[in-house]
Design an enzyme around this catalytic site. Structure first.
Site, PDB file in Angstrom:
ATOM      1  N   TYR A  17     101.294  39.659  24.419  1.00  0.00           N
ATOM      2  CA  TYR A  17     102.257  38.332  24.837  1.00  0.00           C
ATOM      3  C   TYR A  17     102.121  38.237  26.292  1.00  0.00           C
ATOM      4  O   TYR A  17     101.433  36.937  26.102  1.00  0.00           O
ATOM      5  CB  TYR A  17     103.589  38.058  24.068  1.00  0.00           C
ATOM      6  CG  TYR A  17     104.426  36.787  24.185  1.00  0.00           C
ATOM      7  CD1 TYR A  17     103.809  35.650  24.690  1.00  0.00           C
ATOM      8  CD2 TYR A  17     105.370  37.101  25.008  1.00  0.00           C
ATOM      9  CE1 TYR A  17     104.513  34.711  24.850  1.00  0.00           C
ATOM     10  CE2 TYR A  17     106.502  36.499  24.689  1.00  0.00           C
ATOM     11  CZ  TYR A  17     105.618  34.538  25.254  1.00  0.00           C
ATOM     12  OH  TYR A  17     106.598  34.080  25.395  1.00  0.00           O
ATOM     13  N   ILE A  57      96.415  54.120  25.642  1.00  0.00           N
ATOM     14  CA  ILE A  57      97.331  54.514  26.846  1.00  0.00           C
ATOM     15  C   ILE A  57      97.156  56.287  26.753  1.00  0.00           C
ATOM     16  O   ILE A  57      97.250  56.616  27.551  1.00  0.00           O
ATOM     17  CB  ILE A  57      98.454  53.986  27.909  1.00  0.00           C
ATOM     18  CG1 ILE A  57      99.641  53.702  26.728  1.00  0.00           C
ATOM     19  CG2 ILE A  57      98.474  52.729  28.297  1.00  0.00           C
ATOM     20  CD1 ILE A  57     101.024  53.775  27.191  1.00  0.00           C
ATOM     21  N   ALA A  79     101.329  47.696  28.230  1.00  0.00           N
ATOM     22  CA  ALA A  79     101.381  48.696  27.191  1.00  0.00           C
ATOM     23  C   ALA A  79     102.704  49.264  25.733  1.00  0.00           C
ATOM     24  O   ALA A  79     103.068  50.525  26.658  1.00  0.00           O
ATOM     25  CB  ALA A  79     100.394  49.196  27.025  1.00  0.00           C
ATOM     26  N   SER A 122     112.548  45.946  31.793  1.00  0.00           N
ATOM     27  CA  SER A 122     113.951  45.149  31.165  1.00  0.00           C
ATOM     28  C   SER A 122     115.151  44.736  31.529  1.00  0.00           C
ATOM     29  O   SER A 122     115.315  46.572  31.904  1.00  0.00           O
ATOM     30  CB  SER A 122     113.221  45.904  29.443  1.00  0.00           C
ATOM     31  OG  SER A 122     114.451  45.354  28.469  1.00  0.00           O
ATOM     32  N   TYR A 149     114.524  52.228  22.834  1.00  0.00           N
ATOM     33  CA  TYR A 149     114.317  51.327  23.744  1.00  0.00           C
ATOM     34  C   TYR A 149     114.250  51.410  24.857  1.00  0.00           C
ATOM     35  O   TYR A 149     113.497  50.828  26.194  1.00  0.00           O
ATOM     36  CB  TYR A 149     113.420  49.770  22.967  1.00  0.00           C
ATOM     37  CG  TYR A 149     113.454  48.727  24.046  1.00  0.00           C
ATOM     38  CD1 TYR A 149     111.577  48.807  24.106  1.00  0.00           C
ATOM     39  CD2 TYR A 149     113.736  47.944  24.576  1.00  0.00           C
ATOM     40  CE1 TYR A 149     111.031  48.033  24.268  1.00  0.00           C
ATOM     41  CE2 TYR A 149     113.464  46.798  25.325  1.00  0.00           C
ATOM     42  CZ  TYR A 149     112.039  46.688  25.358  1.00  0.00           C
ATOM     43  OH  TYR A 149     111.215  45.956  26.491  1.00  0.00           O
ATOM     44  N   LYS A 153     112.366  52.572  28.657  1.00  0.00           N
ATOM     45  CA  LYS A 153     112.483  52.004  30.146  1.00  0.00           C
ATOM     46  C   LYS A 153     113.120  52.299  31.329  1.00  0.00           C
ATOM     47  O   LYS A 153     111.982  52.401  32.457  1.00  0.00           O
ATOM     48  CB  LYS A 153     112.729  50.270  29.626  1.00  0.00           C
ATOM     49  CG  LYS A 153     111.731  49.886  28.947  1.00  0.00           C
ATOM     50  CD  LYS A 153     110.827  49.318  29.098  1.00  0.00           C
ATOM     51  CE  LYS A 153     109.352  48.564  28.822  1.00  0.00           C
ATOM     52  NZ  LYS A 153     108.512  48.216  28.645  1.00  0.00           N
ATOM     53  N   ASN A 178     115.151  37.154  29.124  1.00  0.00           N
ATOM     54  CA  ASN A 178     114.192  37.546  27.820  1.00  0.00           C
ATOM     55  C   ASN A 178     112.895  35.983  27.920  1.00  0.00           C
ATOM     56  O   ASN A 178     112.817  34.498  28.221  1.00  0.00           O
ATOM     57  CB  ASN A 178     114.587  36.250  26.476  1.00  0.00           C
ATOM     58  CG  ASN A 178     116.141  36.698  26.098  1.00  0.00           C
ATOM     59  OD1 ASN A 178     116.458  37.822  27.201  1.00  0.00           O
ATOM     60  ND2 ASN A 178     116.079  37.253  24.777  1.00  0.00           N
ATOM     61  N   ARG A 229     122.114  34.394  27.339  1.00  0.00           N
ATOM     62  CA  ARG A 229     120.806  34.849  27.461  1.00  0.00           C
ATOM     63  C   ARG A 229     119.507  34.208  28.359  1.00  0.00           C
ATOM     64  O   ARG A 229     120.133  33.033  28.456  1.00  0.00           O
ATOM     65  CB  ARG A 229     120.138  35.211  26.006  1.00  0.00           C
ATOM     66  CG  ARG A 229     120.506  35.836  25.765  1.00  0.00           C
ATOM     67  CD  ARG A 229     120.358  37.526  26.186  1.00  0.00           C
ATOM     68  NE  ARG A 229     121.139  38.435  24.823  1.00  0.00           N
ATOM     69  CZ  ARG A 229     122.406  38.689  25.050  1.00  0.00           C
ATOM     70  NH1 ARG A 229     123.536  38.169  25.865  1.00  0.00           N
ATOM     71  NH2 ARG A 229     122.696  39.842  23.677  1.00  0.00           N
ATOM     72  N   ARG A 290     126.074  41.876  16.006  1.00  0.00           N
ATOM     73  CA  ARG A 290     125.336  43.285  15.952  1.00  0.00           C
ATOM     74  C   ARG A 290     125.699  44.292  16.769  1.00  0.00           C
ATOM     75  O   ARG A 290     126.033  43.825  17.996  1.00  0.00           O
ATOM     76  CB  ARG A 290     124.025  42.964  16.237  1.00  0.00           C
ATOM     77  CG  ARG A 290     123.327  42.091  14.792  1.00  0.00           C
ATOM     78  CD  ARG A 290     122.072  41.533  15.444  1.00  0.00           C
ATOM     79  NE  ARG A 290     122.094  41.222  16.683  1.00  0.00           N
ATOM     80  CZ  ARG A 290     120.397  40.951  17.413  1.00  0.00           C
ATOM     81  NH1 ARG A 290     119.175  40.659  16.593  1.00  0.00           N
ATOM     82  NH2 ARG A 290     120.531  40.185  18.346  1.00  0.00           N
TER      83      ARG A 290
HETATM   84  N1  LIG Z   1     108.647  40.322  25.320  1.00  0.00           N
HETATM   85  C1  LIG Z   1     109.913  40.256  25.855  1.00  0.00           C
HETATM   86  O1  LIG Z   1     110.857  39.208  25.871  1.00  0.00           O
HETATM   87  C2  LIG Z   1     109.891  41.059  26.821  1.00  0.00           C
HETATM   88  C3  LIG Z   1     111.287  41.688  27.461  1.00  0.00           C
HETATM   89  C4  LIG Z   1     111.521  43.044  28.561  1.00  0.00           C
HETATM   90  C5  LIG Z   1     110.353  43.461  28.412  1.00  0.00           C
HETATM   91  N2  LIG Z   1     109.793  43.191  27.898  1.00  0.00           N
HETATM   92  C6  LIG Z   1     108.134  43.423  28.064  1.00  0.00           C
HETATM   93  O2  LIG Z   1     106.958  43.397  28.460  1.00  0.00           O
HETATM   94  C7  LIG Z   1     105.908  44.402  27.745  1.00  0.00           C
HETATM   95  C8  LIG Z   1     104.845  43.461  26.542  1.00  0.00           C
HETATM   96  O3  LIG Z   1     105.476  42.875  25.933  1.00  0.00           O
HETATM   97  P1  LIG Z   1     105.212  41.348  24.798  1.00  0.00           P
HETATM   98  O4  LIG Z   1     106.349  41.092  23.941  1.00  0.00           O
HETATM   99  O5  LIG Z   1     104.073  41.455  25.395  1.00  0.00           O
HETATM  100  O6  LIG Z   1     104.524  42.653  23.754  1.00  0.00           O
HETATM  101  P2  LIG Z   1     103.458  42.874  22.607  1.00  0.00           P
HETATM  102  O7  LIG Z   1     103.632  43.572  21.323  1.00  0.00           O
HETATM  103  O8  LIG Z   1     102.816  41.350  22.479  1.00  0.00           O
HETATM  104  O9  LIG Z   1     102.281  43.320  23.970  1.00  0.00           O
HETATM  105  C9  LIG Z   1     101.924  45.173  23.550  1.00  0.00           C
HETATM  106  C10 LIG Z   1     100.532  45.241  24.025  1.00  0.00           C
HETATM  107  O10 LIG Z   1     100.606  46.632  23.695  1.00  0.00           O
HETATM  108  C11 LIG Z   1      99.172  47.395  23.589  1.00  0.00           C
HETATM  109  N3  LIG Z   1     100.130  48.225  22.888  1.00  0.00           N
HETATM  110  C12 LIG Z   1     100.464  49.351  21.940  1.00  0.00           C
HETATM  111  N4  LIG Z   1     100.695  50.350  22.727  1.00  0.00           N
HETATM  112  C13 LIG Z   1      99.795  50.918  23.172  1.00  0.00           C
HETATM  113  C14 LIG Z   1      99.299  51.924  22.974  1.00  0.00           C
HETATM  114  N5  LIG Z   1      99.546  53.436  22.782  1.00  0.00           N
HETATM  115  N6  LIG Z   1      97.848  52.297  24.319  1.00  0.00           N
HETATM  116  C15 LIG Z   1      97.305  50.973  24.439  1.00  0.00           C
HETATM  117  N7  LIG Z   1      97.832  49.774  23.725  1.00  0.00           N
HETATM  118  C16 LIG Z   1      98.648  49.761  23.460  1.00  0.00           C
HETATM  119  C17 LIG Z   1      99.746  46.261  21.994  1.00  0.00           C
HETATM  120  O11 LIG Z   1      98.141  46.070  21.159  1.00  0.00           O
HETATM  121  C18 LIG Z   1      99.935  45.214  22.324  1.00  0.00           C
HETATM  122  O12 LIG Z   1      98.794  44.299  23.011  1.00  0.00           O
HETATM  123  C19 LIG Z   1     106.458  45.468  26.713  1.00  0.00           C
HETATM  124  O13 LIG Z   1     105.847  46.987  27.425  1.00  0.00           O
HETATM  125  C20 LIG Z   1     108.212  45.204  26.583  1.00  0.00           C
HETATM  126  O14 LIG Z   1     108.766  46.054  26.680  1.00  0.00           O
HETATM  127  C21 LIG Z   1     108.979  42.312  27.454  1.00  0.00           C
END
Ligand SMILES: NC(=O)c1ccc[n+]([C@@H]2O[C@H](COP(=O)([O-])OP(=O)(O)OC[C@H]3O[C@@H](n4cnc5c(N)ncnc54)[C@H](O)[C@@H]3O)[C@@H](O)[C@H]2O)c1
Length: 350
Positions: A17, A57, A79, A122, A149, A153, A178, A229, A290
């Site tokens: 995303y 990775i 990732a 995060s 989680y 981080k 968020n 949030r 929760r």
């Molecule tokens: N979405 C949020 O609100 C939010 C908030 C805080 C932090 N984050 C962090 O941002 C990052 C991206 O989040 P997102 O919402 O885009 O998640 P997402 O799940 O859409 O994207 C994560 C991507 O990483 C890839 N991936 C997972 N494990 C892998 C591995 N071992 N090797 C290679 N690729 C791998 C997945 O295929 C996926 O495309 C994450 O690290 C998440 O913890 C997200």
């Protein structure tokens, strides 16, 4: 970062995303994203800009080959595994992908002279760390993650900081609040499976494509009793990554920076905004609080302004909801995820 023409930026998790939106922002900035993703939760269709390499990775050899083949000079590391609830059930998996995976990536970067890194951290590193229910959280607030989680981080941040000191890597950890919304083009958007985030779940409920929403707690010490949030438009978040990559920092520096708006929206305000956008109220029930859900998680964003010269431009709640709704009505990928038969409540925490 040395901004040579067509500089190649490794984007781990770039089929996900936030990574896909950042790849678009890099491309628009004249940089070349090299997307490296296992596709474990990402989508090949989300890769529209730059190059794509399918890989994990945790595979140091494949990372090294990718860095060399594309002449990578900087990296953005998204990732990893992201579902807070699953991290409680499977902490081993989270430490393996998020922490061990980051160790492997850091070794590959230092071995191949990649000197610049932006890391997806995060607000989960703070846990209950806010100083009061309505106060914003500065970067130096107490770090007390409330889940495995969040622990992963924080561990990654500490490891990256040590790597900067030891090897002269220059890094910025962006602590997202968020992430929400979608690119207005409609080409890329949020497609998590399972989806645990409030806005897509509220939209699905209002469209009649998902179960009624569960609002977890309306007895918090907040103006309407539901959790507050800080929702940041994913394109503003993407712009923060480009700003972090280009920030003028001394070699070896490590900086942690909040990325949010500085304003909180309550779960019930989000429910109201989605109902107005869809033209139908969001059906919802009220559930119990929760464990570990803080009343309020709102970023102090002063540091993002001073260090990165970044401010959000598209993050009004109505704009976020309008862009998310456009995507949810007609997603280019991931549309099967709602029919998986799973029941989800609203994830109000990051
Ligand atoms: N979405 C949020 O609100 C939010 C908030 C805080 C932090 N984050 C962090 O941002 C990052 C991206 O989040 P997102 O919402 O885009 O998640 P997402 O799940 O859409 O994207 C994560 C991507 O990483 C890839 N991936 C997972 N494990 C892998 C591995 N071992 N090797 C290679 N690729 C791998 C997945 O295929 C996926 O495309 C994450 O690290 C998440 O913890 C997200």
């Amino acid at each position: 970062m040395d901004r040579g023409l067509e500089a190649a930026v490794l984007v781990t998790g770039g089929a996900g995303y936030i990574g896909a939106h950042t790849a678009k922002a890099l491309h628009e900035r004249g940089l070349t994203p090299v997307i490296y993703d296992s596709l474990s939760s990402g989508y090949r269709e989300a890769v529209r800009w730059g190059h794509f390499v399918q890989g994990d990775i945790r595979d140091g050899r494949a990372l090294a080959d990718t860095i060399q083949a594309h002449g990578v000079t900087a990296a953005i590391h998204f990732a990893g595994l992201i579902e807070v609830g699953r991290s409680v059930a499977r902490p081993d998996l989270f430490w393996e992908h998020n922490v061990a995976g980051t160790v492997t990536l850091l070794s590959a970067l230092s071995e191949h002279g990649v000197g610049r890194l932006v890391f997806s951290s995060s607000a989960a590193v703070y846990g209950q760390g806010g100083r009061g229910p309505l106060e914003t959280i500065p970067e130096d607030a107490v770090k007390a993650p409330a889940s495995p989680y969040g622990d992963t981080k924080l561990a990654c941040e500490r490891m990256i900081e040590a790597q900067c000191a030891a090897y002269g890597l220059t890094a910025v950890a962006l602590r997202y609040f968020n992430a929400a919304g979608a690119d207005p083009s409609g080409l890329i958007g949020e497609a998590h499976e399972p989806e645990t985030h409030l806005i897509p779940l509220a939209i699905a409920a209002a469209l009649g494509e998902g179960p009624p929403l569960t609002v977890f707690g309306t007895d918090f010490d907040t103006p309407d009793g539901s959790c507050l949030r800080d929702y940041i438009h994913v394109n503003d978040l993407a712009a923060a990554h480009v700003a972090a990559l280009e920030a003028d920092l001394p070699q070896g520096a490590f900086e942690a920076v909040n990325v949010g708006t500085g304003y909180g929206a309550s779960v019930l305000q989000v429910v109201g905004a989605v109902g107005r956008a869809v033209g139908r109220p969001v059906p919802y029930t009220i559930g119990a609080r929760r464990t570990g859900d803080p009343a309020s998680l709102v970023a102090d964003v002063a540091r993002a302004g001073s260090l990165l010269d970044w401010t959000p431009k598209s993050s009004s709640l109505d704009r976020i909801v309008a862009d998310a709704l456009r995507w949810e009505r007609c997603p280019c990928y991931g549309s099967g995820r709602r029919s998986a038969g799973k029941q989800h409540g609203a994830e109000a925490a990051v």
